[in-house]
Motif scaffolding. Structure first.
Motif: not given
Length: 470
Positions: A81-96, A98-111
């Motif tokens: 299921d390609l749509e499971y593996h490829v995802r679309h996200s948006a950052l919360p305001a103000p979109g710095r 910092r918010e991007l790195l927080e999201l990547c850290g959260r995604l990276h911690g999930t098996r």
């Protein structure tokens, strides 16, 4: 159809747990092409989902059962299921950032789910400067860091006028090459012991040489000299059990600045990168009153050019090993730290250069093995850590790359913290910049983002020490 995993991939599968996901990742930042509208990011995401012919690398799913006797195999996912593996996200305001790195850290911690092919890719919008980010992760059993870097390069364009760059999972030639490189590397590792018995010369040089190499390596370790083994790494806050939560910090600096320091001091780019990390770690630990009196030890992968006399098969070539570099964090002066690191790296390379590829592989494996054995034997915290952290520098593309006309402005690697090693620093060069990616356990390596400030300060400190004006 089941295809056996190589021993290295088996090891990554067996070592994985909730707190120690075994995937590598990366963050790429793109500037949309001129004239791109506000929907450009979404359009790229939707276009990537139109691919129907998926490269085999991205269909490989791990499998083990009674029929495989508990051994891990690869099989093709028949419910992909390609749509499971490829995802679309948006950052919360103000979109710095910092918010991007927080999201990547959260995604990276999930098996990654083992019921599916072991990869994910996220298109991320919402950065206040209009850039588009892509975070991707692939299991280390699927590709190693070098193969992932080659895959990235091969699936982008050097021509900004190309407006329809195919996504990685559609780039069959690039994916096939990455998979072939991984298989060839694994095969070389498995063939090393076999190759040692192909001739009487190989038997005498390899089999007889291993005990001598071990004694020499242990002797260097006991004397606290740089070698593939370290016996003097101090206990630090970074060498504890970790949680599954991750924090990620990233920044880039001009490669010309780093090269200028190396030229002025007679050192290498890698020496300067290690010195930046050393000074940053010193200030980071001082802030928390956690700096040990002994120097921190970093496990550093190095590549050596061997001549035919050093190789049992008389072919020479390159060999990759690891050395335990003394970072001189007990030295307050930036220039003196760089000189000490340069001496340590050279001593380690000289120790490896006297070995054959088989001996380098064996000694490097021995030096890293406590990272696996200590948690298994419940000796974490009882014995000294084998080293304090991993610092690696992976060469990247030298020219500007594009994705459907969007310029790749930065690429930041994300690696794997494990129990006893709460922080990992991986760097990669790209188009005149050195990109640092710092991955750490959110609890065991607190305030990780402070290291970025310290890295910047240390680069300036090294320039001052070398008499380079800003």
């Amino acid at each position: 159809m089941f295809v056996p995993m190589d021993p290295t991939a088996q090891g990554f599968m067996l070592a994985e747990s909730r707190n120690t996901p075994m995937h590598v990742g990366g963050l790429q930042l793109f500037t949309p092409p001129d004239g791109a509208g506000p929907e450009w990011g979404r359009e790229q995401f939707e276009r990537s989902l139109q691919v129907t012919d998926i490269a085999p690398l991205y269909l490989k799913r791990p499998k083990r059962s009674l029929t495989t006797a508990g051994t891990w195999f690869w099989t093709e996912d028949d419910e992909f299921d390609l749509e499971y593996h490829v995802r679309h996200s948006a950052l919360p305001a103000p979109g710095r950032v910092r918010e991007l790195l927080e999201l990547c850290g959260r995604l990276h911690g999930t098996r990654l789910a083992r019921e599916r092919p072991l990869w994910e890719l996220h298109f991320i919008e919402g950065l206040q400067d209009g850039r588009i980010a892509i975070y991707s992760k692939l299991h280390h059993a699927l590709v190693d860091g070098v193969a992932a870097m080659r895959l990235l390069q091969a699936t982008m364009d050097t021509d900004p006028s190309v407006t329809d760059t195919p996504p990685a999972w559609a780039a069959r030639q690039a994916a096939a090459k990455a998979e072939r490189d991984q298989e060839e590397t694994s095969q070389r590792l498995m063939d090393l012991p076999v190759g040692a018995f192909r001739s009487a010369l190989a038997v005498s040089s390899e089999a007889a040489g291993l005990p001598f190499a071990l004694l020499k390596t242990l002797n260097r370790g006991l004397r606290n000299e740089t070698a593939p083994i370290s016996l003097y790494a101090p206990r630090t806050i970074l060498n504890q059990k970790i949680t599954g939560a991750r924090r990620f910090a990233a920044q880039q600096w001009s490669l010309d600045r780093i090269k200028a320091i190396g030229k002025a001091s007679g050192t290498t780019v890698n020496d300067v990168v290690l010195a930046m990390c050393s000074g940053a770690l010193r200030h980071y630990l001082l802030e928390m009153d956690e700096l040990p009196s002994q120097s921190l030890i970093a496990m550093v992968p190095v590549s050596l050019k061997l001549d035919s006399a050093q190789s049992a098969d008389a072919s020479g070539g390159n060999a990759v090993g690891t050395i335990m570099v003394k970072l001189a964090t007990d030295e307050p002066d930036s220039g003196a730290r760089l000189e000490a690191i340069h001496r340590s790296v050279n001593a380690g390379k000289e120790a490896l250069a006297s070995m054959t590829p088989t001996q380098i592989l064996a000694m490097s494996g021995l030096g890293v093995s406590p990272v696996v054995l200590q948690p298994m034997l419940r000796m974490q915290g009882i014995t000294r850590p084998p080293f304090n952290l991993v610092i690696s520098n992976v060469p990247g593309p030298r020219t500007t790359l594009y994705m459907s006309g969007a310029e790749l402005q930065g690429m930041y690697p994300m690696s794997i913290p494990v129990h006893g090693q709460a922080m990992n620093v991986t760097c990669t060069s790209y188009n005149g910049m050195m990109n640092f990616g710092l991955t750490g356990c959110r609890r065991t390596a607190p305030k990780l983002q402070r290291l970025l400030t310290h890295l910047d300060d240390e680069l300036s400190g090294l320039e001052e020490a070398c008499g380079i004006s800003a």
